[in-house]
Enzyme design. Structure first.
Site, short mmCIF file in Angstrom:
data_model
loop_
_atom_site.label_atom_id
_atom_site.label_comp_id
_atom_site.label_asym_id
_atom_site.label_seq_id
_atom_site.Cartn_x
_atom_site.Cartn_y
_atom_site.Cartn_z
N ASP A 1 -11.47 -67.55 -39.60
CA ASP A 1 -12.19 -67.09 -40.24
C ASP A 1 -13.82 -67.28 -40.14
O ASP A 1 -14.89 -66.70 -40.15
CB ASP A 1 -12.15 -67.87 -41.66
CG ASP A 1 -13.36 -67.56 -43.03
OD1 ASP A 1 -13.52 -66.53 -43.34
OD2 ASP A 1 -14.11 -68.38 -43.18
N LEU B 1 -18.05 -66.75 -48.58
CA LEU B 1 -19.02 -65.62 -48.41
C LEU B 1 -19.25 -64.98 -47.11
O LEU B 1 -20.12 -63.93 -47.02
CB LEU B 1 -20.31 -65.95 -49.22
CG LEU B 1 -20.49 -66.20 -50.74
CD1 LEU B 1 -21.62 -66.73 -51.05
CD2 LEU B 1 -19.75 -65.06 -51.61
N ARG B 2 -18.43 -65.58 -46.27
CA ARG B 2 -18.66 -65.18 -44.80
C ARG B 2 -18.55 -63.68 -44.58
O ARG B 2 -19.07 -62.91 -44.03
CB ARG B 2 -17.79 -65.84 -43.71
CG ARG B 2 -18.46 -67.29 -43.45
CD ARG B 2 -17.74 -67.80 -42.13
NE ARG B 2 -18.14 -69.04 -41.93
CZ ARG B 2 -17.26 -70.36 -42.14
NH1 ARG B 2 -16.18 -70.02 -42.73
NH2 ARG B 2 -17.79 -71.57 -41.79
N GLY B 3 -17.26 -62.97 -45.26
CA GLY B 3 -16.90 -61.74 -45.20
C GLY B 3 -17.93 -60.85 -45.52
O GLY B 3 -18.28 -59.56 -45.16
N VAL C 1 -21.08 -61.21 -43.02
CA VAL C 1 -21.00 -60.30 -41.74
C VAL C 1 -20.62 -58.88 -41.92
O VAL C 1 -21.13 -58.06 -41.08
CB VAL C 1 -19.51 -60.95 -41.08
CG1 VAL C 1 -19.23 -60.02 -40.06
CG2 VAL C 1 -19.78 -62.44 -40.76
#
Length: 360
Positions: A211, A292-294, A297
């Site tokens: 992830d 919230l990385r998705g 990015v």
């Protein structure tokens, strides 16, 4: 930086690398690499695929394609002459004291991290004896220092010790590496594009580590006979006459290099509409993506693609092209699960954005 940086020096001073623009197929991998070069804050790319599919060749070709950068001469961190976030303490102190700096240009560094590397080799070491006896912070830079402002490539990253992967990802995310020993602390810039590759048959990274990579590209062995023949012939031509082969692609290389430089300059002006940002987050929520990385990015990658295409506003099409790369590896909850091929991500994208399935 002008494209003249691509002019090839004499062969005896530089190892010739297969040109990036000559690589056939593997569009997903090439796009992910280019977007990370335009915006390193995307967070790197994990490339998983069959053996012998050109992963290492493509990454070396990308490093060779990039223009030269301004660095402070004889600095172990490739310090930027004016950006404080990209310079070591010595350079920062010299600027504060108005001391003159010698500026030179060098090719973007590509560092290979070997599987057997120790943490000291990666992060660097502090000479305690010298520090105590002479009262100076005697630091021996590691691979992270050398990779600053460059590309750090880890082949077979899925076989690397989890702790080392964590160290790499922390540095890639923060842009800094800190080494502490016996009460002595050294901190230096370590901002690089992290590229990991591996063969899924040899095992996957744990979901928690996977992830942390910004993008995940899958590559497969080319099945079409005519395309396989073309790839084999190109490789044979390059091995037989590297200089001649490279000269045939010189114009394309220079054009792509110029596009990358322009895209980096344009990136700060690119916007993405609020409604599209909401839709991106809705896709992430529907796919049950942790954290919230998705979202972050996908927004960054869509803007980088718009910049690469010469635009200042990201579109639904930009999002469609990057969303699978940004989200497919974030769906795994169980380490034994396989990574989504992209079907689930595209299905959620089509529903949220109101796109017909046949267009995906």
């Amino acid at each position: 930086m002008t494209a003249t940086a691509l002019q090839t020096p004499p062969t005896q001073t530089r190892r010739l690398v297969f040109p990036f623009t000559a690589i056939v197929g593997q569009e997903e991998m090439k796009l992910a690499l280019l977007l990370n070069v335009i915006d390193p804050k995307i967070g790197g790319v994990m490339i998983m695929g069959d053996r012998g599919t050109g992963k290492s060749t493509t990454i070396r070709a990308l490093a060779d394609l990039l223009p030269e950068i301004d660095v402070v001469a004889n600095d172990p961190f490739n310090s930027h002459p004016s950006d404080p976030d990209l310079m070591g303490d010595e350079v920062r102190n010299a600027i504060a004291q108005n001391l003159p700096l010698t500026i030179t240009q060098k090719k973007v560094t590509m560092i290979d991290l070997p599987l057997g590397a120790t943490e000291d080799r990666v992060c660097g070491t502090i000479d305690i004896e010298k520090a105590l006896s002479e009262g100076v912070k005697a630091f021996e830079p590691g691979l992270l220092a050398k990779a600053n402002r460059g590309i750090l490539y880890v082949d077979e990253v899925n076989l690397l010790d989890d702790h080392l992967v964590d160290v790499l990802l922390d540095s890639a995310a923060s842009g800094w590496n800190t080494v502490e020993r016996e009460g002595i602390s050294i901190r230096h810039p370590a901002r690089f594009v992290l590229v990991g590759s591996g063969n899924p048959e040899e095992g996957e990274l744990r979901p928690q580590l996977l992830d942390r990579f910004g993008m995940h590209a899958e590559i497969r062995t080319v099945k079409e006979p005519a395309l396989r023949v073309q790839i084999v012939e190109q490789r044979s031509d390059f091995d037989r006459d590297p200089q001649g082969f490279m000269s045939r692609y010189q114009v394309e290389q220079e054009a792509l290099q110029a596009r990358l430089v322009e895209a980096q300059k344009r990136l700060g002006d690119v916007t993405i509409e609020y409604d599209l940002r909401v839709n991106i987050s809705e896709v992430c929520a529907e796919l049950d993506v942790d954290g919230l990385r998705g979202d972050i990015v996908t927004n960054r990658a869509a803007k980088a693609l718009a910049a690469f295409e010469g635009r200042t506003e990201a579109t639904v099409e930009d999002i469609r092209r990057v969303v699978t790369l940004c989200l497919r590896h974030r769906l795994r909850k169980d380490p034994l699960e396989s990574i989504d091929s992209g079907y689930k991500v595209q299905k959620a994208f089509n529903r949220v954005f109101g796109v017909e399935a046949e267009e995906s």
